[in-house]
Design a protein around this motif. Structure first.
Motif, PDB file in Angstrom:
ATOM      1  N   GLN A   1     -13.726  -2.127  -5.839  1.00 36.39           N
ATOM      2  CA  GLN A   1     -13.717  -0.821  -4.791  1.00 36.39           C
ATOM      3  C   GLN A   1     -14.898   0.122  -4.471  1.00 36.39           C
TER       4      GLN A   1
ATOM      5  N   PHE B   1      -4.011   5.296  -2.994  1.00 36.84           N
ATOM      6  CA  PHE B   1      -2.993   4.380  -3.473  1.00 36.84           C
ATOM      7  C   PHE B   1      -3.426   2.754  -3.376  1.00 36.84           C
ATOM      8  N   GLN B   2      -4.259   2.535  -2.090  1.00 41.89           N
ATOM      9  CA  GLN B   2      -4.458   1.261  -1.485  1.00 41.89           C
ATOM     10  C   GLN B   2      -5.640   1.106  -2.372  1.00 41.89           C
TER      11      GLN B   2
ATOM     12  N   ASN C   1      -4.716   0.174  -6.140  1.00 44.36           N
ATOM     13  CA  ASN C   1      -3.958  -1.285  -6.323  1.00 44.36           C
ATOM     14  C   ASN C   1      -5.120  -2.339  -6.825  1.00 44.36           C
ATOM     15  N   ARG C   2      -6.207  -2.041  -6.522  1.00 42.05           N
ATOM     16  CA  ARG C   2      -7.162  -3.277  -6.758  1.00 42.05           C
ATOM     17  C   ARG C   2      -8.196  -2.796  -7.864  1.00 42.05           C
TER      18      ARG C   2
ATOM     19  N   THR D   1      -6.470  -2.111   6.314  1.00 43.68           N
ATOM     20  CA  THR D   1      -5.813  -2.187   5.299  1.00 43.68           C
ATOM     21  C   THR D   1      -4.589  -3.271   5.555  1.00 43.68           C
TER      22      THR D   1
ATOM     23  N   GLN E   1       0.982  -5.740  -1.893  1.00 44.16           N
ATOM     24  CA  GLN E   1       0.393  -4.652  -2.248  1.00 44.16           C
ATOM     25  C   GLN E   1      -0.619  -4.378  -1.016  1.00 44.16           C
ATOM     26  N   ALA E   2      -0.696  -2.725  -0.815  1.00 42.61           N
ATOM     27  CA  ALA E   2      -1.620  -2.567   0.577  1.00 42.61           C
ATOM     28  C   ALA E   2      -2.953  -2.423  -0.064  1.00 42.61           C
ATOM     29  N   VAL E   3      -3.937  -3.161   0.487  1.00 39.39           N
ATOM     30  CA  VAL E   3      -5.238  -3.239  -0.029  1.00 39.39           C
ATOM     31  C   VAL E   3      -6.127  -3.126   1.150  1.00 39.39           C
ATOM     32  N   ARG E   4      -7.462  -2.702   0.766  1.00 42.49           N
ATOM     33  CA  ARG E   4      -8.570  -2.708   1.843  1.00 42.49           C
ATOM     34  C   ARG E   4      -8.821  -4.296   2.238  1.00 42.49           C
TER      35      ARG E   4
ATOM     36  N   SER F   1      -0.094   0.172   5.282  1.00 42.33           N
ATOM     37  CA  SER F   1      -0.166   1.092   4.088  1.00 42.33           C
ATOM     38  C   SER F   1       1.270   1.966   3.999  1.00 42.33           C
TER      39      SER F   1
ATOM     40  N   ALA G   1       4.301  -0.666   2.796  1.00 45.61           N
ATOM     41  CA  ALA G   1       4.275  -0.873   1.379  1.00 45.61           C
ATOM     42  C   ALA G   1       4.677   0.523   0.722  1.00 45.61           C
ATOM     43  N   PHE G   2       4.248   1.503   1.225  1.00 48.31           N
ATOM     44  CA  PHE G   2       4.654   2.932   0.576  1.00 48.31           C
ATOM     45  C   PHE G   2       6.036   3.109   0.673  1.00 48.31           C
TER      46      PHE G   2
END
Lengths: 288, 166
Positions: free
Chosen positions: A34, A103-104, A107-108, B55, B61-64, B116, B119-120
């Motif tokens: 991140q 939160f996104q 997560n990583r 996202t 899981q929500a990730v970039r 996002s 998932a939330f």
């Protein structure tokens, strides 16, 4: 495609990782990505080798020993608040993490990644300073331990050689005081803090037995306010005491940058020290 | 010299379908989805993790997607905005609520908002207004149309709660 070319490696054990670090020049370790991924995308970082730690299962997870809580370097930020041993002893971790990105990204994002990136305003290094954390580093000849006070060696630079890796963070149980609080100010939720303060207190009745205070955002590394901690011991845990501590904290040396003056950071430090101490005292009383 | 072109062969699932590809090590997941798979629903804004437009969900899981390499998605299940509706095109309750509440203007942030919030809301099915605002604090809407987005998320949560009661 923004990053400059690199060779990707994904070891599955720490020994394999050590082998790669011994052989490869200009390698970077990829934890949650991140912070490093933006640096790669913008070509601030141009390693020849990128070594992904995400496949090394041994580096993630929390364990409790008789004396300490041991947090694996690759433990995800999202997993700490729900970890009984970590957040149970150190609820300040969960409170600080709520301010870490979004939160996104949690997560990583990992605990070790944040401690190695060492952003001056980062919350986790500040909590590590307040909790007398010990960083366990694996090198070619075994492990060595570094106290958090000796971990940052310069701006965003950890005490880590090119062929070493942070493997876990040890928080001594003796550092877990009864009331803990984290307070910060940022322009928007999830932004980098302008100033953040970690405060912990143990009380005997209304008298402060022990205090711990650390500040993020004022300098290149988190600052422990040892003199104020010493002055707090033996005082009554009340508004007058916290106001006096706040006044002292305003004397802290604080950097200026293009957006925020040192003067404002000093003022903010005073305000946040008072707030965090009051909250910590309230929680110490609830715990009693 | 091993692998001089610095590529890896990866297998993963994207929106439920198996995908195999040879990817350059430095390719991030967002570019992989858009360029290699033509899934251009995922939008790339800042590409340094700030705007939230890219996202996606990886194993739920929500990730970039700009902060993860395509090679790191090996063996994972990726869900993009294209995977939110049912196979017959029926919108998810959240997508339906976005339409109902006019929760998009230019639409650039929408894929990131939807992934996002999907998932939330799964993890927090009855959120408060404040929790929804915090959940999308990492998703920037430059039309500044946040109010209808929050309203849509709360409506979707309410609709789901009502459905479960019946």
């Amino acid at each position: 495609m923004k990053p400059a070319p690199f060779a990707y490696h994904d070891p599955s054990t720490v020994d394999e990782l050590m082998g790669l670090l011994a052989e490869r020049e200009n390698a970077r370790l990829l934890a949650g990505g991140q912070s490093l991924m933006p640096m790669l995308n913008m070509r601030y970082a141009m390693p020849d080798h990128l070594i992904d730690l995400n496949g090394i299962g041994d580096l993630a997870g929390v364990a409790e020993t008789g004396e300490a809580v041991e947090i694996g370097a690759m433990t995800r930020q999202r997993d700490l608040p729900g970890s009984r041993p970590a957040a149970g002893r150190f609820p300040i971790l969960a409170e600080a993490l709520a301010h870490v990105g979004h939160f996104q990204t949690r997560n990583r994002g990992t605990v070790g990644g944040s401690l190695c990136h060492l952003d001056p305003s980062a919350e986790l290094p500040c909590v590590a300073a307040a909790t007398d954390a010990v960083l366990v580093v694996r090198g070619q000849d075994g492990e060595r331990e570094v106290a958090m006070a000796d971990w940052p060696t310069a701006y965003m630079t950890p005490n880590l050689a090119a062929d070493e890796a942070l493997v876990r963070i040890r928080l001594p149980r003796s550092a877990a005081l009864d009331g803990q609080a984290f307070a910060e100010f940022a322009r928007r939720h999830g932004d980098f803090a302008i100033v953040g303060v970690a405060a912990m207190l143990s009380l005997d009745g209304d008298t402060i037995r022990r205090a711990s205070l650390a500040v993020a955002g004022v300098g290149p590394q988190p600052v422990r306010l040892a003199e104020i901690e010493a002055a707090l011991a033996g005082e009554q845990a009340n508004e007058a005491t916290f106001k006096a501590a706040s006044g002292e904290a305003r004397g802290i040396e604080a950097m200026s940058d293009a957006y925020v003056s040192g003067k404002y950071r000093r003022r903010l430090t005073g305000v946040l020290v008072e707030r965090a101490l009051a909250k910590a005292a309230e929680r110490a009383r609830e715990a009693a | 010299m091993e692998n001089p072109r610095h590529t890896h062969r990866i297998a993963l699932t994207v929106n439920g379908a198996p995908v195999e590809a040879e990817v350059e090590d430095r390719l991030h997941l967002g570019d992989f989805l858009r360029r290699e798979l033509s899934l251009t629903g995922t939008h790339l804004g800042c590409e340094h993790g700030v705007c939230g437009a890219c996202t996606v969900m990886v194993d739920g899981q929500a990730v970039r997607s700009c902060l993860m390499l395509a090679v790191q998605a090996r063996g994972r299940a990726v869900t993009t905005v294209e995977g939110l509706a049912a196979d017959d095109g029926t919108l998810s309750p959240l997508q339906e609520a976005f339409r109902e509440h006019h929760a998009l203007q230019c639409g650039f942030c929408t894929p990131g908002m939807l992934t996002s919030l999907t998932a939330f809301l799964r993890d927090n099915p009855a959120p408060t207004d404040r929790e929804v605002r915090e959940a999308i604090s990492g998703n920037i809407c430059r039309c500044t149309g946040y109010q209808p987005i929050v309203a849509a998320a709360l409506a979707a949560a309410g609709a789901k709660a009502a459905e479960e009661e019946n």
